[in-house]
Scaffold this motif. Structure first.
Motif, PDB file in Angstrom:
ATOM      1  N   SER A  33       0.825  -1.220   0.000  1.00 33.13           N
ATOM      2  CA  SER A  33       0.000   0.000   0.000  1.00 33.13           C
ATOM      3  C   SER A  33       0.856   1.266   0.000  1.00 33.13           C
ATOM      4  N   LEU A  34       1.947   1.223  -0.758  1.00 37.68           N
ATOM      5  CA  LEU A  34       2.831   2.374  -0.880  1.00 37.68           C
ATOM      6  C   LEU A  34       2.915   2.823  -2.328  1.00 37.68           C
ATOM      7  N   ALA A  35       3.143   4.123  -2.520  1.00 38.16           N
ATOM      8  CA  ALA A  35       3.342   4.684  -3.855  1.00 38.16           C
ATOM      9  C   ALA A  35       4.623   5.501  -3.851  1.00 38.16           C
ATOM     10  N   GLN A  36       5.382   5.361  -4.925  1.00 34.01           N
ATOM     11  CA  GLN A  36       6.554   6.216  -5.070  1.00 34.01           C
ATOM     12  C   GLN A  36       6.111   7.473  -5.804  1.00 34.01           C
ATOM     13  N   VAL A  37       6.406   8.624  -5.216  1.00 29.73           N
ATOM     14  CA  VAL A  37       6.009   9.900  -5.807  1.00 29.73           C
ATOM     15  C   VAL A  37       7.234  10.787  -5.983  1.00 29.73           C
ATOM     16  N   ARG A  38       7.085  11.752  -6.883  1.00 29.42           N
ATOM     17  CA  ARG A  38       8.126  12.747  -7.113  1.00 29.42           C
ATOM     18  C   ARG A  38       7.540  14.115  -6.816  1.00 29.42           C
ATOM     19  N   THR A  39       8.263  14.902  -6.018  1.00 29.23           N
ATOM     20  CA  THR A  39       7.829  16.278  -5.786  1.00 29.23           C
ATOM     21  C   THR A  39       7.963  17.049  -7.091  1.00 29.23           C
ATOM     22  N   ARG A  40       7.230  18.160  -7.202  1.00 30.27           N
ATOM     23  CA  ARG A  40       7.194  18.930  -8.447  1.00 30.27           C
ATOM     24  C   ARG A  40       7.535  20.392  -8.172  1.00 30.27           C
ATOM     25  N   PRO A  41       8.831  20.709  -8.080  1.00 28.48           N
ATOM     26  CA  PRO A  41       9.230  22.089  -7.791  1.00 28.48           C
ATOM     27  C   PRO A  41       8.642  23.100  -8.776  1.00 28.48           C
ATOM     28  N   GLU A  42       8.385  22.687  -9.989  1.00 31.62           N
ATOM     29  CA  GLU A  42       7.851  23.582 -11.016  1.00 31.62           C
ATOM     30  C   GLU A  42       6.372  23.913 -10.801  1.00 31.62           C
ATOM     31  N   ALA A  43       5.707  23.219  -9.885  1.00 36.10           N
ATOM     32  CA  ALA A  43       4.267  23.389  -9.690  1.00 36.10           C
ATOM     33  C   ALA A  43       3.901  24.543  -8.759  1.00 36.10           C
ATOM     34  N   GLY A  44       4.868  25.121  -8.086  1.00 34.79           N
ATOM     35  CA  GLY A  44       4.534  26.177  -7.143  1.00 34.79           C
ATOM     36  C   GLY A  44       5.474  27.356  -7.224  1.00 34.79           C
ATOM     37  N   ARG A  45       5.192  28.351  -6.414  1.00 30.57           N
ATOM     38  CA  ARG A  45       6.016  29.568  -6.384  1.00 30.57           C
ATOM     39  C   ARG A  45       7.141  29.490  -5.364  1.00 30.57           C
ATOM     40  N   THR A  46       6.986  28.643  -4.359  1.00 32.75           N
ATOM     41  CA  THR A  46       7.994  28.526  -3.310  1.00 32.75           C
ATOM     42  C   THR A  46       9.126  27.626  -3.765  1.00 32.75           C
ATOM     43  N   ASP A  47      10.350  28.064  -3.579  1.00 30.65           N
ATOM     44  CA  ASP A  47      11.517  27.260  -3.953  1.00 30.65           C
ATOM     45  C   ASP A  47      11.669  26.124  -2.940  1.00 30.65           C
ATOM     46  N   ILE A  48      11.461  24.909  -3.404  1.00 29.86           N
ATOM     47  CA  ILE A  48      11.591  23.739  -2.522  1.00 29.86           C
ATOM     48  C   ILE A  48      12.846  22.932  -2.850  1.00 29.86           C
ATOM     49  N   GLY A  49      13.692  23.464  -3.719  1.00 26.59           N
ATOM     50  CA  GLY A  49      14.898  22.749  -4.102  1.00 26.59           C
ATOM     51  C   GLY A  49      14.595  21.757  -5.213  1.00 26.59           C
ATOM     52  N   PRO A  50      15.519  20.835  -5.466  1.00 26.37           N
ATOM     53  CA  PRO A  50      15.332  19.876  -6.553  1.00 26.37           C
ATOM     54  C   PRO A  50      14.223  18.863  -6.248  1.00 26.37           C
ATOM     55  N   ALA A  51      13.692  18.267  -7.290  1.00 26.85           N
ATOM     56  CA  ALA A  51      12.668  17.223  -7.133  1.00 26.85           C
ATOM     57  C   ALA A  51      13.237  16.058  -6.329  1.00 26.85           C
ATOM     58  N   ARG A  52      12.364  15.459  -5.517  1.00 24.52           N
ATOM     59  CA  ARG A  52      12.764  14.302  -4.708  1.00 24.52           C
ATOM     60  C   ARG A  52      11.763  13.178  -4.908  1.00 24.52           C
ATOM     61  N   LYS A  53      12.247  11.956  -4.833  1.00 28.32           N
ATOM     62  CA  LYS A  53      11.382  10.777  -4.905  1.00 28.32           C
ATOM     63  C   LYS A  53      11.281  10.176  -3.513  1.00 28.32           C
ATOM     64  N   VAL A  54      10.036   9.862  -3.106  1.00 26.89           N
ATOM     65  CA  VAL A  54       9.798   9.244  -1.804  1.00 26.89           C
ATOM     66  C   VAL A  54       8.659   8.239  -1.922  1.00 26.89           C
ATOM     67  N   TRP A  55       8.578   7.319  -0.962  1.00 26.44           N
ATOM     68  CA  TRP A  55       7.470   6.371  -0.874  1.00 26.44           C
ATOM     69  C   TRP A  55       6.506   6.862   0.189  1.00 26.44           C
ATOM     70  N   VAL A  56       5.211   6.884  -0.128  1.00 26.32           N
ATOM     71  CA  VAL A  56       4.177   7.334   0.809  1.00 26.32           C
ATOM     72  C   VAL A  56       3.028   6.330   0.816  1.00 26.32           C
ATOM     73  N   GLU A  57       2.193   6.396   1.850  1.00 24.28           N
ATOM     74  CA  GLU A  57       1.026   5.528   1.946  1.00 24.28           C
ATOM     75  C   GLU A  57       0.009   5.938   0.878  1.00 24.28           C
ATOM     76  N   THR A  58      -0.548   4.957   0.179  1.00 21.94           N
ATOM     77  CA  THR A  58      -1.500   5.264  -0.887  1.00 21.94           C
ATOM     78  C   THR A  58      -2.804   5.844  -0.353  1.00 21.94           C
ATOM     79  N   ASP A  59      -3.144   5.581   0.916  1.00 24.05           N
ATOM     80  CA  ASP A  59      -4.393   6.135   1.444  1.00 24.05           C
ATOM     81  C   ASP A  59      -4.296   7.629   1.722  1.00 24.05           C
TER      82      ASP A  59
END
Length: 96
Positions: A33-59
């Motif tokens: 019940s885990l999903a690997q996701v990538r953050t999307r720095p291009e999706a917002g105005r706040t600088d969050i640094g480079p994209a990161r991949k993490v595993w999170v709960e699908t729920d």
């Protein structure tokens, strides 16, 4: 979809840091019940640094509907079906 409605539409969710909460789903492991996701720095105005991949709960993930670009009269069609929104809380009330 037609006729008079007995409910009122509201804005929906607000994610103050879209680059973190609006993610791209890369893989899903149904057994854990885990999903690997990538953050999307291009999706917002706040600088969050480079994209990161993490595993999170699908729920904690829900399909991301991006408003007018995904909704037309009488139907919904997402332009990017691998996008999701990370929602760690299920509601806000006086007890929270």
């Amino acid at each position: 979809l037609r006729g008079t409605s007995n409910y009122r539409g509201y804005k929906g969710i607000t994610a103050d840091i879209n680059g973190i909460y609006f993610v791209e789903v890369l893989a899903v492991n149904k057994a854990s019940s885990l999903a690997q996701v990538r953050t999307r720095p291009e999706a917002g105005r706040t600088d969050i640094g480079p994209a990161r991949k993490v595993w999170v709960e699908t729920d904690e993930l829900y399909p991301l509907i991006k408003g007018a670009s995904d909704i037309s009269p009488n139907y919904f069609k997402a332009k990017n079906t691998n996008l999701a929104v990370f929602i760690p809380n299920k509601g806000i009330n006086k007890e929270d």
